[in-house]
Structure formats: C-alpha cells, structure tokens
Design an enzyme around this catalytic site. Structure first.
Site, PDB file in Angstrom:
ATOM      1  N   SER A   1       5.378  -7.003   3.322  1.00  0.00           N
ATOM      2  CA  SER A   1       5.960  -7.367   4.622  1.00  0.00           C
ATOM      3  C   SER A   1       6.729  -8.693   4.513  1.00  0.00           C
ATOM      4  O   SER A   1       6.469  -9.508   3.622  1.00  0.00           O
ATOM      5  CB  SER A   1       4.838  -7.474   5.652  1.00  0.00           C
ATOM      6  OG  SER A   1       3.919  -8.453   5.234  1.00  0.00           O
TER       7      SER A   1
ATOM      8  N   GLU B   1       9.392  -4.066  13.115  1.00  0.00           N
ATOM      9  CA  GLU B   1       9.120  -2.925  12.241  1.00  0.00           C
ATOM     10  C   GLU B   1       7.839  -2.260  12.741  1.00  0.00           C
ATOM     11  O   GLU B   1       6.803  -2.916  12.849  1.00  0.00           O
ATOM     12  CB  GLU B   1       8.930  -3.424  10.802  1.00  0.00           C
ATOM     13  CG  GLU B   1       8.665  -2.307   9.821  1.00  0.00           C
ATOM     14  CD  GLU B   1       8.465  -2.810   8.393  1.00  0.00           C
ATOM     15  OE1 GLU B   1       7.722  -3.794   8.190  1.00  0.00           O
ATOM     16  OE2 GLU B   1       9.039  -2.190   7.487  1.00  0.00           O
TER      17      GLU B   1
ATOM     18  N   PHE C   1       0.812  -1.223   0.000  1.00  0.00           N
ATOM     19  CA  PHE C   1       0.000   0.000   0.000  1.00  0.00           C
ATOM     20  C   PHE C   1       0.845   1.273   0.000  1.00  0.00           C
ATOM     21  O   PHE C   1       0.365   2.332  -0.352  1.00  0.00           O
ATOM     22  CB  PHE C   1      -0.940   0.010   1.226  1.00  0.00           C
ATOM     23  CG  PHE C   1      -0.251   0.440   2.505  1.00  0.00           C
ATOM     24  CD1 PHE C   1      -0.082   1.794   2.804  1.00  0.00           C
ATOM     25  CD2 PHE C   1       0.266  -0.487   3.403  1.00  0.00           C
ATOM     26  CE1 PHE C   1       0.580   2.197   3.971  1.00  0.00           C
ATOM     27  CE2 PHE C   1       0.922  -0.095   4.560  1.00  0.00           C
ATOM     28  CZ  PHE C   1       1.085   1.258   4.843  1.00  0.00           C
TER      29      PHE C   1
ATOM     30  N   CYS D   1       9.659   1.836   3.570  1.00  0.00           N
ATOM     31  CA  CYS D   1      10.599   0.753   3.886  1.00  0.00           C
ATOM     32  C   CYS D   1      12.009   1.282   4.019  1.00  0.00           C
ATOM     33  O   CYS D   1      12.881   0.586   4.513  1.00  0.00           O
ATOM     34  CB  CYS D   1      10.537  -0.320   2.824  1.00  0.00           C
ATOM     35  SG  CYS D   1      11.176   0.270   1.271  1.00  0.00           S
TER      36      CYS D   1
ATOM     37  N   LYS E   1      -1.209  -7.180  -9.271  1.00  0.00           N
ATOM     38  CA  LYS E   1      -2.165  -7.323  -8.152  1.00  0.00           C
ATOM     39  C   LYS E   1      -1.727  -6.286  -7.102  1.00  0.00           C
ATOM     40  O   LYS E   1      -0.868  -6.550  -6.271  1.00  0.00           O
ATOM     41  CB  LYS E   1      -2.074  -8.748  -7.601  1.00  0.00           C
ATOM     42  CG  LYS E   1      -3.298  -9.275  -6.873  1.00  0.00           C
ATOM     43  CD  LYS E   1      -3.777  -8.442  -5.723  1.00  0.00           C
ATOM     44  CE  LYS E   1      -2.960  -8.571  -4.476  1.00  0.00           C
ATOM     45  NZ  LYS E   1      -3.367  -7.578  -3.417  1.00  0.00           N
TER      46      LYS E   1
ATOM     47  N   GLU F   1      -4.984  -3.911  -1.993  1.00  0.00           N
ATOM     48  CA  GLU F   1      -6.433  -3.676  -1.984  1.00  0.00           C
ATOM     49  C   GLU F   1      -6.790  -2.428  -1.182  1.00  0.00           C
ATOM     50  O   GLU F   1      -7.944  -2.011  -1.155  1.00  0.00           O
ATOM     51  CB  GLU F   1      -7.178  -4.916  -1.477  1.00  0.00           C
ATOM     52  CG  GLU F   1      -6.863  -5.360  -0.048  1.00  0.00           C
ATOM     53  CD  GLU F   1      -5.624  -6.258   0.071  1.00  0.00           C
ATOM     54  OE1 GLU F   1      -4.626  -6.013  -0.631  1.00  0.00           O
ATOM     55  OE2 GLU F   1      -5.654  -7.197   0.892  1.00  0.00           O
ATOM     56  N   ARG F   2      -5.798  -1.821  -0.526  1.00  0.00           N
ATOM     57  CA  ARG F   2      -6.072  -0.594   0.248  1.00  0.00           C
ATOM     58  C   ARG F   2      -6.151   0.634  -0.649  1.00  0.00           C
ATOM     59  O   ARG F   2      -6.851   1.587  -0.339  1.00  0.00           O
ATOM     60  CB  ARG F   2      -4.958  -0.345   1.259  1.00  0.00           C
ATOM     61  CG  ARG F   2      -4.631  -1.518   2.108  1.00  0.00           C
ATOM     62  CD  ARG F   2      -4.980  -1.257   3.551  1.00  0.00           C
ATOM     63  NE  ARG F   2      -4.768  -2.456   4.324  1.00  0.00           N
ATOM     64  CZ  ARG F   2      -5.724  -3.304   4.671  1.00  0.00           C
ATOM     65  NH1 ARG F   2      -6.971  -3.081   4.343  1.00  0.00           N
ATOM     66  NH2 ARG F   2      -5.443  -4.380   5.377  1.00  0.00           N
TER      67      ARG F   2
HETATM   68  P1  NAD Z   1       1.560  -6.656   3.055  1.00  0.00           P
HETATM   69  O1  NAD Z   1       2.608  -7.704   3.093  1.00  0.00           O
HETATM   70  O2  NAD Z   1       0.455  -6.696   4.044  1.00  0.00           O
HETATM   71  O3  NAD Z   1       0.839  -6.658   1.610  1.00  0.00           O
HETATM   72  C1  NAD Z   1       1.585  -6.616   0.425  1.00  0.00           C
HETATM   73  C2  NAD Z   1       0.794  -7.338  -0.675  1.00  0.00           C
HETATM   74  O4  NAD Z   1       0.629  -8.711  -0.295  1.00  0.00           O
HETATM   75  C3  NAD Z   1      -0.597  -6.777  -0.902  1.00  0.00           C
HETATM   76  O5  NAD Z   1      -0.842  -6.735  -2.290  1.00  0.00           O
HETATM   77  C4  NAD Z   1      -1.504  -7.778  -0.201  1.00  0.00           C
HETATM   78  O6  NAD Z   1      -2.772  -7.889  -0.810  1.00  0.00           O
HETATM   79  C5  NAD Z   1      -0.744  -9.082  -0.327  1.00  0.00           C
HETATM   80  N1  NAD Z   1      -1.008  -9.992   0.790  1.00  0.00           N
HETATM   81  C6  NAD Z   1      -1.303  -9.643   2.079  1.00  0.00           C
HETATM   82  N2  NAD Z   1      -1.492 -10.748   2.827  1.00  0.00           N
HETATM   83  C7  NAD Z   1      -1.302 -11.798   2.010  1.00  0.00           C
HETATM   84  C8  NAD Z   1      -1.337 -13.222   2.213  1.00  0.00           C
HETATM   85  N3  NAD Z   1      -1.619 -13.766   3.412  1.00  0.00           N
HETATM   86  N4  NAD Z   1      -1.090 -14.020   1.163  1.00  0.00           N
HETATM   87  C9  NAD Z   1      -0.811 -13.505  -0.036  1.00  0.00           C
HETATM   88  N5  NAD Z   1      -0.761 -12.163  -0.282  1.00  0.00           N
HETATM   89  C10 NAD Z   1      -0.988 -11.328   0.718  1.00  0.00           C
HETATM   90  O7  NAD Z   1       2.334  -5.243   3.106  1.00  0.00           O
HETATM   91  P2  NAD Z   1       1.733  -3.780   3.200  1.00  0.00           P
HETATM   92  O8  NAD Z   1       1.172  -3.565   4.557  1.00  0.00           O
HETATM   93  O9  NAD Z   1       0.879  -3.490   2.022  1.00  0.00           O
HETATM   94  O10 NAD Z   1       3.067  -2.915   3.037  1.00  0.00           O
HETATM   95  C11 NAD Z   1       3.920  -2.577   4.092  1.00  0.00           C
HETATM   96  C12 NAD Z   1       5.109  -3.513   4.156  1.00  0.00           C
HETATM   97  O11 NAD Z   1       5.827  -3.488   2.923  1.00  0.00           O
HETATM   98  C13 NAD Z   1       6.141  -3.092   5.200  1.00  0.00           C
HETATM   99  O12 NAD Z   1       6.606  -4.240   5.858  1.00  0.00           O
HETATM  100  C14 NAD Z   1       7.254  -2.451   4.379  1.00  0.00           C
HETATM  101  O13 NAD Z   1       8.538  -2.464   4.972  1.00  0.00           O
HETATM  102  C15 NAD Z   1       7.217  -3.287   3.162  1.00  0.00           C
HETATM  103  N6  NAD Z   1       7.839  -2.611   2.026  1.00  0.00           N
HETATM  104  C16 NAD Z   1       9.053  -3.078   1.609  1.00  0.00           C
HETATM  105  C17 NAD Z   1       9.691  -2.459   0.555  1.00  0.00           C
HETATM  106  C18 NAD Z   1      11.012  -2.950   0.067  1.00  0.00           C
HETATM  107  O14 NAD Z   1      11.406  -2.572  -1.020  1.00  0.00           O
HETATM  108  N7  NAD Z   1      11.727  -3.776   0.806  1.00  0.00           N
HETATM  109  C19 NAD Z   1       9.084  -1.364  -0.077  1.00  0.00           C
HETATM  110  C20 NAD Z   1       7.842  -0.927   0.380  1.00  0.00           C
HETATM  111  C21 NAD Z   1       7.218  -1.578   1.432  1.00  0.00           C
END
Ligand code: NAD
Length: 499
Positions: free
Chosen positions: A226, A384, A149, A281, A173, A176-177
């Site tokens: 994450s 985090e 998101f 991140c 994909k 969804e937020r």
């Molecule tokens: P998230 O992991 O909750 O969601 C990311 C994606 O995964 C979304 O599209 C979501 O729909 C999908 N997803 C969520 N749960 C899932 C599941 N159980 N099975 C399959 N898919 C699933 O992350 P977020 O809250 O959207 O973003 C924040 C996180 O992203 C933080 O941890 C941040 O550090 C990380 N981030 C990392 C980088 C990097 O380059 N390392 C960059 C930006 C954000």
C-alpha cells in the site's frame, strides 16, 4: 494448527519471538496456521548468512546461474497445481487465478534465463593510446524484498529471480497473511541448484521490515504494497543509503468512448473490476463513460453481467468467478466504503450488501457492487477500495475524462476503449500513468517489459522486471586500463583528454 517457519540457510526454522500472525482460510474464516513474526536478531542472522554466501554465488558464471533458473522453471511447472492449491487456500482466489499468479512469476524467471546477455558490459578498444575502457555490471551484495498478500507467488519472483541471477543474495519478507507459497518457492529454488543462504525467507511484520531497513549490509530494498507503507519504506531506506524501489496502491480508470464496442467494454470491466475480488493493483475500479448515452447503455449492459457473477470458495474449481477477500477487516473496510458511497449520494445499481454463502457464513465473501453517478469528491472515488466494487463516473467529454485520470493521485494503470486510433494515441501520449491499455483492460506488461506506475503508485527510479531489473540489481564499474608500450614519458599533470 500448523506452525509455519522461516527459511534460513537452507532449513526451515521455528520463530523465537513467540509472536505470530494468523494465517486464515478466507473462504471459511478459520485460522489454519501461525506465521512467526521475526525479531531484529533473527533478521540480522539471516543477513549475515546471506553476506557470507553471496561472494561465492557471484563468482559462479552467469550462464550457470541462468541454468539454475531454467531448472527452477521446470520445477515450478512440475508443482504448479500444488502451489496454486496452497496459494488459493491462504489467499482465497480461484484455482485458475492462483495458477496465473504462479505463471506470471514463472515468466519473469524465464526472462532471467537471458542474464548472460543482460549482464554483458561495454568495451571501448583504444579509447586512447594503449588505453582500453570497459564497464562491468556487478551485483550489489545482499538485497531484500517486502511483498504484499495479493500476489504471493508472482511478486516475490519479480524481485528475487533477477536479483539472484545477477549474483546477489536475497532476503524475502513476504506478507504474513500468506507465507506458505514463498517458503515453497525458496525450497524449489534450492532443489534447482541454488546454494544455501542465497534465498532466505524471513517472516514478520514491521519489526522485521525495520530490521532490514536499518541494516548496513542490505544494499537494496524492493517493496510492493500500500502507498503509506511504500512512502515509509522509500524514505527510510533512502535515508539509510540503500537503493530503493517501492510500488504502491492504485485507482485505475477505464475511459469508454461513445464509439467503443460496449459489449467488449462491459465484458472487460467485469473481468478486470471483479476478478480476484478486486484485490489487484491493476484492477479497473473506475469506469468513465463519455456522454450520458454511452453511460446509460454501458450501465444497462453491466447490470446483468455483474448480477450473474458467481462467488465462492476456490474448492469450487472453475465454477466461480471470484472468491472471498483476505480478512474480516478488509471486508468491513469495503462495506464501510460502500456505505459512504451511498451516504454521499452515489447510486448503487447492483447491491452486493449482505451477501452470504451457505456453508461459508464465516468466510470473508463480499458481493459484487456497481455504483453509478459517482463524483470525484466522493470517498469511493478517491480511495483504493481493493474489493469487488466498480464506480462509474460519468464524463461529458473526452477532455473531462482524461483530465479526471490525470488529476487522480494514483497512476498505476489505465485503459481506453475506443475504435478511434487518434483518440487512443492522444490518450496514450498525454496520460500521466505508467501502464496504459488500448482496448485492453488490465495492461500488465509481460516479463520482458517493465512494470511500474507513476505518481503515488511508485517511488523510485527503476521498474520491476524487464531490463530495469538488471539495472536495479547491479552496479556499474568502469575501468580505464593502460598497458603502455615503448618509452615511458613520465607523469601527466593536466586532466587527460582522449583525442
Ligand atoms: P501492505 O502495505 O499492508 O503490506 C505490504 C507489506 O508491507 C507486507 O509484507 C507487510 O508485512 C508490510 N507492512 C505492513 N505494514 C507495515 C508497516 N507499518 N511497516 C513496515 N512494513 C509493513 O499491503 P497489502 O495489504 O499486503 O497489499 C495490498 C496493497 O498492495 C494494495 O494497496 C495494492 O494496490 C498494493 N499493490 C500494489 C502493486 C503495485 O505493483 N503497485 C501490486 C500489488 C499490490
């Protein structure tokens, strides 16, 4: 309330699952849209469309594919304000920060204009008598990306721009937020000349992600989000024979040496720790001053700066430093971690608890928090937080400071503030972290370099954008070709050695 769509084969289509995710306005807490959560069958249909469209796109020459990217850049610039506005409304970040989100993605698209150069193969003339040997970089076919998101414009563009310019079709994909900007990007890319079916946006949750991971047509999966989900997607994608790159969470340390310019360091910490409400991140979430004198002076400089931060809705324009966090659950998680920090003995020197903004009482605003005397066994150090909370861990020596960053399980970014080149050089060489800043707080590499962490911040072999993207989104094929002339000599039965 707006019902959002998927973008399939060039048209917006409604979801059929009757399952929806709430798209909130984080500043007001209102539900402003319903995001359809797709079924496995919907994902599979999009993948079939992508597979049917991809060969014709792959046969368009690289120069023409690049021209689509050139036009796309024009359109992104044309619609910059509109994109930033929609992005802020669904994410909560300030308008200038939202425009930066689009701009950083746009720069990856600019880099992709150089595709003809990056896709050139290798050629050896006369590798043997009458034999030429050459390598081609061919697209993978159908690629997919799953995005978080916090950068709804930049991160999708990190993935789909190089994938598409290499001749692949892409299924995105998004989170969804905040799915609206990704949908707008897909429309814009078609306006720029991309054939239908090459970039499709499938909204959804775990069901959609699993449908991608288990589909045999999908050749590669790129993920940012994450760490637990990154690990799951990496393991499942690899087990299903795909090429996978997954980027996870972070806990970025900034080491402040006694010789650093402490005003510069304090300004840098405030911008990188609290910008975008800490939902980056690459945010610095741990300050590590070396020596008690450095720590005392730094805290003294930080307190007024943190207390002066202006928090508000994006509609206040340039007048705010950061906005709300993404959901009520995220706010509650941050507040719980702050309480844990207090309970475990850290000193809360700027207390942002109970922050309320008149007229926005239902928004997900979190006040700025600053902790001192954090230790490495505390939850606020290990986890985090992804909120406007900066933890200060005092180190006695440089060695203790660098070891702390080395030992942390995450390895996305880090930074050192010093006036000593030798220390900076030693730090850059020894640290086991992917992106390093020297007197730079958020060392996010530009589009023509690559982006990627180490340790639990990245799973896979190739980074985002830069030259790695052209490796990730292509496969190498090497051809050995002989056009014999003169007398034919018959078969050869030992392994050929070219002399
Ligand atoms: P998230 O992991 O909750 O969601 C990311 C994606 O995964 C979304 O599209 C979501 O729909 C999908 N997803 C969520 N749960 C899932 C599941 N159980 N099975 C399959 N898919 C699933 O992350 P977020 O809250 O959207 O973003 C924040 C996180 O992203 C933080 O941890 C941040 O550090 C990380 N981030 C990392 C980088 C990097 O380059 N390392 C960059 C930006 C954000």
């Amino acid at each position: 309330m707006q019902e959002l769509t998927h973008y399939v084969n060039g048209v917006h289509i409604k979801g059929t699952s009757n399952r929806f995710g709430d798209v909130l306005n984080p500043a007001t807490g209102e539900v402003q849209g319903k995001c359809p959560l797709s079924t496995t069958a919907e994902v599979e249909t999009a993948i079939e469309i992508a597979a049917a469209a991809q060969p014709a796109w792959a046969s368009v020459n690289p120069q023409r594919r690049s021209r689509v990217m050139m036009k796309f850049v024009d359109l992104l610039n044309r619609d910059m304000q509109k994109l930033a506005e929609v992005l802020s409304r669904e994410h909560g970040k300030t308008l200038p920060d939202a425009a930066g989100d689009v701009q950083r993605g746009l720069e990856v698209v600019e880099f992709c204009m150089g595709a003809p150069h990056h896709l050139k193969g290798e050629f050896t003339d006369s590798a043997g008598p009458g034999i030429d040997m050459y390598s081609m970089k061919q697209p993978l076919g159908v690629c997919a990306g799953i995005t978080p998101f916090n950068f709804p414009a930049m991160i999708p563009m990190w993935m789909f721009a190089p994938a598409i310019v290499c001749g692949n079709a892409f299924i995105l994909k998004p989170s969804e937020r905040n799915p609206s900007v990704p949908l707008m990007l897909a429309e814009l890319l078609e306006e720029a000349g991309l054939p239908k079916g090459i970039l499709q946006v499938i909204n959804g949750d775990k069901e959609a992600v699993d449908a991608i991971l288990h589909n045999q047509t999908v050749q590669s999966v790129s993920f940012v989000g994450s760490t637990p989900i990154a690990e799951y997607i990496y393991a499942t994608g690899c087990a299903n024979g795909k090429r996978v790159q997954c980027f996870g969470g972070a806990k970025n340390h900034m080491i402040i040496m006694p010789d650093a310019d402490l005003d510069q360091a304090a300004d840098a910490l405030v911008g990188s720790g609290y910008g975008a409400a800490g939902e980056r991140c690459m945010a610095i979430s741990v300050a590590v001053p070396v020596g008690d004198e450095t720590a005392d002076k730094l805290i003294e400089k930080l307190i007024p700066r943190v207390e002066a931060l202006k928090i508000g809705p994006y509609t206040s324009g340039d007048d705010v430093d950061f906005g709300p966090v993404i959901t009520a659950a995220s706010k509650a998680n941050i507040e719980n971690l702050v309480q844990t920090g207090i309970d475990q003995g850290a000193s809360l020197v700027v207390d942002g608890r109970g922050f309320k903004l008149q007229g926005y009482e239902d928004g997900f605003f979190v006040g700025a928090h600053l902790f001192d005397n954090v230790t490495t066994d505390m939850d606020i150090y290990k986890k985090e937080i992804f909120g406007p909370v900066l933890s200060t861990v005092r180190a006695k020596t440089y060695e203790e400071a660098i070891q702390m960053a080395i030992d942390h399980e995450y390895g996305n970014g880090t930074s050192i503030f010093t006036r000593d080149g030798d220390t900076a050089r030693d730090f850059s060489n020894r640290i086991n972290i992917g992106m390093v800043g020297v007197n730079v707080p958020i060392p996010v590499p530009l589009a023509y370099h690559t982006f990627g962490g180490w340790k639990k911040s990245m799973f896979g072999d190739l980074n985002q954008h830069g030259p790695d993207a052209f490796k990730f989104f292509t496969r190498t094929k090497t051809i050995t070709s002989r056009w014999p002339s003169g007398i034919k000599e018959g078969g050869e039965f030992s392994i050929p050695v070219m002399e």
